[in-house]
Design an enzyme around this catalytic site. Structure first.
Site, short mmCIF file in Angstrom:
data_model
loop_
_atom_site.label_atom_id
_atom_site.label_comp_id
_atom_site.label_asym_id
_atom_site.label_seq_id
_atom_site.Cartn_x
_atom_site.Cartn_y
_atom_site.Cartn_z
N HIS A 69 -32.67 13.75 -117.90
CA HIS A 69 -31.45 12.81 -117.32
C HIS A 69 -30.35 13.19 -118.21
O HIS A 69 -30.21 12.62 -119.25
CB HIS A 69 -31.92 11.72 -117.30
CG HIS A 69 -30.87 10.72 -116.89
ND1 HIS A 69 -31.14 9.46 -115.80
CD2 HIS A 69 -29.59 10.77 -116.72
CE1 HIS A 69 -30.13 9.02 -115.37
NE2 HIS A 69 -29.04 9.77 -115.95
N HIS A 118 -25.97 14.48 -118.25
CA HIS A 118 -24.50 14.88 -117.51
C HIS A 118 -23.87 15.75 -118.31
O HIS A 118 -23.29 15.83 -119.53
CB HIS A 118 -23.62 13.97 -117.33
CG HIS A 118 -24.40 12.43 -116.89
ND1 HIS A 118 -24.25 12.33 -115.29
CD2 HIS A 118 -25.19 11.52 -117.19
CE1 HIS A 118 -25.08 11.23 -114.94
NE2 HIS A 118 -25.66 10.78 -116.12
N ASN A 148 -23.47 14.15 -110.42
CA ASN A 148 -22.15 13.74 -110.09
C ASN A 148 -20.92 14.42 -110.86
O ASN A 148 -20.49 13.98 -111.56
CB ASN A 148 -22.19 12.34 -110.66
CG ASN A 148 -22.57 11.93 -112.11
OD1 ASN A 148 -23.10 12.86 -112.76
ND2 ASN A 148 -22.50 10.75 -112.62
N HIS A 160 -31.65 5.24 -109.34
CA HIS A 160 -30.71 4.57 -110.30
C HIS A 160 -30.65 3.22 -109.61
O HIS A 160 -29.98 3.00 -108.42
CB HIS A 160 -29.14 5.09 -110.36
CG HIS A 160 -28.18 4.22 -111.02
ND1 HIS A 160 -27.52 4.82 -112.14
CD2 HIS A 160 -27.50 3.05 -110.30
CE1 HIS A 160 -26.42 3.63 -112.40
NE2 HIS A 160 -26.53 2.87 -111.42
N ASN A 171 -24.35 1.80 -118.30
CA ASN A 171 -24.97 1.50 -117.37
C ASN A 171 -26.29 1.89 -116.99
O ASN A 171 -26.48 3.13 -116.71
CB ASN A 171 -24.07 1.56 -115.93
CG ASN A 171 -24.25 0.76 -114.74
OD1 ASN A 171 -25.27 -0.20 -114.82
ND2 ASN A 171 -24.07 1.30 -113.52
N ASP A 213 -29.72 10.18 -120.94
CA ASP A 213 -28.63 10.04 -120.17
C ASP A 213 -27.52 10.21 -121.01
O ASP A 213 -26.41 9.58 -121.04
CB ASP A 213 -28.66 8.28 -120.00
CG ASP A 213 -27.75 8.11 -118.56
OD1 ASP A 213 -27.01 8.91 -118.23
OD2 ASP A 213 -27.58 6.86 -118.20
N HIS A 218 -17.79 11.36 -122.58
CA HIS A 218 -16.43 10.82 -122.09
C HIS A 218 -15.39 11.11 -122.94
O HIS A 218 -15.86 10.90 -124.10
CB HIS A 218 -16.31 9.42 -121.70
CG HIS A 218 -17.19 8.86 -120.58
ND1 HIS A 218 -17.06 9.38 -119.05
CD2 HIS A 218 -18.26 8.07 -120.56
CE1 HIS A 218 -17.84 8.96 -118.41
NE2 HIS A 218 -18.75 8.24 -118.95
#
Lengths: 429, 309
Positions: free
Chosen positions: A62, A64, A96, A181, A279, A306, A310
């Protein structure tokens, strides 16, 4: 290139190996494991791993990587560099992106980019619904044949219960894991955990019920349809209890948690620290204890990062407007060693299993072991080496970590992907 | 005592001695306001900017007058008239104001924690004039000033706060301040308008206004916003007023000499009946006067760095 790594303790949970052994890699493949191996006649690089641990390369189910679409936060090159530094040799990236991974061309793009600039193996995860909109199923069969290893609308729940039921049934047709999720948006109208700290800071709270109601729903759907479901980033005590009970009843549910859910509480938010905003949100001490208990008793199968990079401008702003998530590749293993192994909650072997073969088995990607004949994805760890986290040294493009300045145990000295070292003596090559 | 304190972000961060010093200073300031010529030189050469991202009449004017009574330059920036609508970030706006030599930025914002963010990014002192649901420190200080002025003390007073504590920065600031000064605080509200674990702040929490108000020395009403009804927190303003509105009958449960306070603006007939608002127990207008005195005290105390002998 051939390598002989001598005198290290090999921990390979899948093959039940935990012993001081040598390992020989020939042309990228694990060729031999045994005592006092001697390949002196061959052109081979010898590495002395005395006092170190040799483990399968870590598998992150998991993360990004943000490419395509958000390359200002991270891209496949920087993300996989960061992964390699943290000891990950295989990562599964969430869909995403922009465009969303809901069609073959984006899957192909990610695979191509990973092939040309990636430092580790990249496994794309596809969307459950078109555009992650929660309205129509994505072409899961087609995505599977294009190469996705699972489907998820991560970041968004599939709020429509009928659609989620169909997603579980349809994905099963194509033997594709569904990663859920869990969040009931209507009662998740906040920016941190609901409790004394949210009251103290004047921030809207997110009830644990938002996560738990959705988990209960998905467990019941899996049970009803005799399908399997994987619950992403479990963070609450109640969630652990629901999953424990479901497993006892034989429901095919698996789950993961993330290092921050066993190492931090909501108190990290005090001072409006946006690097402690994610989150699901950081919870309380009793939740942390339940997560650790769940990891120890096997309720929680896997540890995932996760990893959610950013840009500084997306974090250096009003708390409620700051984006959710933290980078995780480069701290995950040492957080596990520091907060789980050194605290005697988990053996190192168990920790490694939850970060290698277990997530690999859930995704069905055939990684996370040191089996003879497999491509050599491995790491050499110094379990006892202490260091201070410095986000400015991260290979990730983003520095949004709440662990800056933390003293942690456990460093990744070498990372080998497919027989090639990408990290040597702690430095990316 | 305030020399090493750059910002006033909340009552939560203050010590009892700080609060008392502010209240004492405000007493002197109130004397100045009552004079015919309202002018002192405390802020000569000081630039004060109010930066308001939310509408406000009384708080903003109160700060502006406080600055002017003390001979400071007061400038106002409101959201729509500024480059905020051009998409400039909050930090950039604040840095721009800072770069013009501003000594004090008075900030109101709808997001909790915003003054904390700005304070870290600029050299000027930041005074929180209300941030989201978090704090409204100058309002709580003027409330405490009013209580101390009328009752002679805060310690041992029973203060009832009635209404939407969940969304109220006024309530939070008062809770921190009053508990630090030794008052006994009781809260009355329906469960939907109470924040989680509120009792851990040291207050008593009741779902009935009667239990909260009984024998109180001070009764404080909080403003109810109509939009909360749409979110399903209460069914109607009429039902709210029926069970949680402060009227004469309910106010009579408090001590005979109880003070009635409200941060304003009041929804007449909702959180306060018109008759109690107009009664001799109501000090709502005096609160406004005291607000100017408190803000003069704050501006004085937070601009003394390197300025005084």
């Amino acid at each position: 290139m051939n390598a002989l790594i001598k005198n290290g303790r090999i921990i390979d949970p899948k093959n039940n190996i935990n012993d001081t052994l040598d390992i020989y890699i020939y042309e990228g493949i694990i060729e031999d494991i045994g005592k006092n191996l001697d390949y002196s006649g061959v052109d081979v690089e010898e590495i002395d791993a005395k006092g170190k641990i040799i483990a399968p390369g870590l598998v992150d189910m998991h993360c990004h990587l943000r490419e395509p679409g958000f390359e200002y936060k991270e891209d496949i090159e920087s993300g996989t560099k960061s992964a390699a530094k943290g000891g990950f040799t295989s990562v599964a990236c969430m869909p995403n992106t922009n465009p969303v991974v809901d069609n073959v061309s984006v899957v192909e793009y990610i695979k191509k980019r990973a092939e040309s600039v990636g430092y580790v193996n990249v496994f794309p995860i596809g969307a459950i619904t078109k555009g992650l909109m929660g309205e129509e199923l994505a072409e899961i069969g087609t995505l599977k044949f294009a190469g996705v290893v699972a489907v998820s609308d991560d970041g968004n729940p599939v709020s429509n219960t009928a659609l989620m039921r169909h997603a579980l049934e349809y994905a099963q047709t194509f033997d594709t894991p569904v990663i859920s999720h869990c969040e009931v948006k209507e009662i998740a109208d906040g920016s941190m955990n609901e409790g004394y700290v949210s009251t103290m800071l004047g921030l809207r709270g997110i009830s644990r019920a938002a996560e738990e109601i959705n988990i209960a729903r998905d467990i019941i759907l899996a049970k009803t349809t005799n399908t399997s479901v994987h619950i992403a980033h479990v963070s609450t005590k109640g969630a652990v209890e629901l999953i424990r009970q479901a497993k006892a009843e034989g429901v095919k549910v698996t789950c993961e948690t993330c290092p921050h859910y066993f190492s931090l509480t909501e108190e990290a938010v005090i001072g409006y620290n946006t690097n402690a905003k994610m989150n699901p949100p950081l919870r309380t001490q009793s939740d942390v204890e339940a997560i650790i208990q769940g990891l120890a008793d096997g309720t929680i199968d896997a540890i995932a990062t996760d990893h959610a990079p950013h840009h500084i401008d997306e974090k250096n702003c009003e708390f409620e407007l700051a984006l959710n998530g933290i980078v995780g590749f480069e701290t995950a293993l040492s957080l596990g060693i520091t907060y789980l192994v050194k605290q005697n909650h988990l053996t190192l072997e168990k920790l490694i299993a939850k970060m290698t073969c277990v997530p690999s088995d859930i995704l069905g990607i055939n990684k996370g072991t040191l089996s003879i004949g497999k491509p050599a994805d491995l790491i050499i760890i110094d379990e006892d080496k202490e260091y201070t986290v410095d986000v400015n040294k991260f290979y990730s493009k983003s520095k949004n970590s709440p662990f800056d300045g933390y003293k942690l145990f456990g460093t990744v000295e070498y990372t080998m992907v497919g027989g090639r070292f990408v990290v040597r003596e702690g430095i990316l090559i | 005592m305030f020399e090493d304190m750059k910002d006033l972000l909340g009552i939560k961060d203050l010590q009892k001695s700080h609060i008392e010093k502010i209240l004492d200073t405000a007493k002197t300031m109130k004397h100045i306001i009552s004079q015919n010529n309202k002018k002192t030189g405390h802020l000569i050469g000081k630039s004060i900017v109010t930066l308001f991202y939310e509408n406000s009449t009384r708080t903003r004017l109160s700060f502006e007058l406080a600055a002017k009574y003390m001979s400071g330059f007061a400038s106002n920036i409101s959201v729509n008239a500024s480059s905020v609508s051009k998409g400039e970030s909050l930090i950039d706006t604040a840095k721009t104001i800072d770069a013009m030599g501003t000594d004090v930025v008075i900030l109101r914002h709808s997001r909790s924690g915003t003054p904390h963010l700005i304070a870290k990014n600029i050299n000027a002192s930041v005074i929180n004039a209300g941030d989201g649901m978090n704090e409204h420190p100058t309002q709580a200080l003027l409330d405490m000033f009013t209580m101390r002025e009328k009752k002679g003390r805060i310690e041992g007073l029973k203060v009832a706060i009635v209404g939407d504590v969940l969304h109220s920065r006024v309530a939070r600031s008062n809770i921190w301040g009053l508990t630090k000064l030794g008052a006994e605080v009781s809260i009355g509200a329906p469960s939907t308008l109470l924040p989680a674990d509120l009792q851990k702040t040291g207050v008593k929490v009741y779902n009935s206004i009667h239990e909260a108000v009984v024998d109180a020395d001070v009764v404080m009403g909080l403003r109810i916003q109509q939009e909360r009804q749409k979110r399903g927190l209460f069914p109607s303003v009429i039902e709210y007023a029926r069970f949680f509105g402060i009227d004469e009958r309910r106010l009579s449960l408090a001590k005979p000499d109880a003070l009635l306070l409200h941060p304003g603006p009041v929804n007449r007939g909702v959180e306060l009946s018109s008759s109690v608002l107009e009664s001799e127990k109501s000090f709502v207008n005096e609160q406004v006067t005291n607000g100017v005195a408190i803000r003069m005290a704050i501006l004085y105390l937070y601009t003394r760095k390197g300025n005084e002998i």
